[in-house]
Design an enzyme around this catalytic site. Sequence first.
Site, PDB file in Angstrom:
ATOM      1  N   ASP A   8      -1.444   9.241  -0.726  1.00 16.28           N
ATOM      2  CA  ASP A   8      -1.182   7.814  -0.520  1.00 16.28           C
ATOM      3  C   ASP A   8      -2.488   7.132  -0.118  1.00 16.28           C
ATOM      4  OD1 ASP A   8       0.007   5.394  -0.167  1.00 16.28           O
ATOM      5  OD2 ASP A   8       1.251   5.972   1.539  1.00 16.28           O
ATOM      6  N   ASP A  37      -0.811   3.445  -6.116  1.00 20.75           N
ATOM      7  CA  ASP A  37      -1.587   4.082  -5.043  1.00 20.75           C
ATOM      8  C   ASP A  37      -0.896   5.287  -4.413  1.00 20.75           C
ATOM      9  OD1 ASP A  37       0.470   2.698  -3.849  1.00 20.75           O
ATOM     10  OD2 ASP A  37      -0.763   1.693  -2.349  1.00 20.75           O
ATOM     11  N   GLU A  38       0.076   5.857  -5.124  1.00 23.44           N
ATOM     12  CA  GLU A  38       0.869   6.930  -4.500  1.00 23.44           C
ATOM     13  C   GLU A  38       1.351   7.912  -5.555  1.00 23.44           C
ATOM     14  OE1 GLU A  38       5.176   7.207  -2.124  1.00 23.44           O
ATOM     15  OE2 GLU A  38       4.367   5.278  -2.765  1.00 23.44           O
TER      16      GLU A  38
END
Length: 349
Positions: A9, A103-104
């Site tokens: 993350d 973003d993960e």
Amino acid sequence: MKKKILHVDLDAFFASVEQLDNPKLKGKPVIVGGTSKRGVVATCSYEARKYGVHSAMSSVMAHKLCPNGIFVRGHMERYKEISSQVFEILHEVTDSIQQMSIDEAYLDITDLDEDPHDIAVWIKEEVKNRIGITISIGISYNKFLAKLASDWNKPDGIFKITEEDIPDILIPLPVLKVHGLGKKTAAKLNNIGIFTIGDLLQYDIKSLSYIFGQSRAEEIYNRIRGIDNRSIKVTSIRKSYGRETTFSEDTKDREYIREVLDIYLLKITDRLKKSNKLAKTVTVKIKYEDFEQITRSHSLTSYTSSYDLFKEAMDLVLDGVELKKKVRLAGVSLSNISDSEHYQMSIFD
């Protein structure tokens, strides 16, 4: 065999990219989102979060909580560009990646011999050195616990949850930490005296079915006991195989650069073969001491996984690169990927 799952993350991603591109914003309360009165916060830096600012909050409220906040309109194309660079690094670890957002992602590294903590450290260092932002990583044996772990030491943290940690590590956590339980459900649970996972553990499946319904009750029952059988659903299709490094000292030594890229190319072609893939294009990436960056490519006449053929092509590309300045980063990648079992050779192969 117990699975080895990572959840990665990127920390305050949009705000981190803004601080990366504008060093004057580093250490400042950056708030990314609409700057009008009707605007909404997309994300904010950790400096702004200290004031209580969070995503989905109105810009008006964010300004009241953080009067010194620096509001920045988002740059989505730039965020996509940086995200793509991060996922290139993740693909150097494994192709078993489930991307959850820009973003993960989850990584299944069960088949890798390396220690998960060592892999996590490597990912963090590469993201920091190559790109300049930080990433938090959770390690565990299923997706629920890995995601929980990635949030444990944010920002820029690593945390591991093992079977031995269950259920003690879960008992004091608020019910909102249970994947699948939203704020509305958590509020309803709070209204009937259920605040923590420890409280929830007191209920059997039959009792939980009255709260969540039959279909969700078993899922919640298992999850709060550290059981999560969801598999990694590969969503990120690999478009290239590559490696790059930032040198400890800037250099103009062409043969040293060649030697480093040679080692990487050998590893890449080996990975290509193990993945049952072929490639056609080799690309050399050079970043000079002043951060000017160039890429030079050469495509072969047919698909292959041959180290020797790509080595010859890489040397030609590298020989054509002018080392007018010292080099701080160098990399090599193979692209134009094809599945070997589906590739039909031409009469020229």
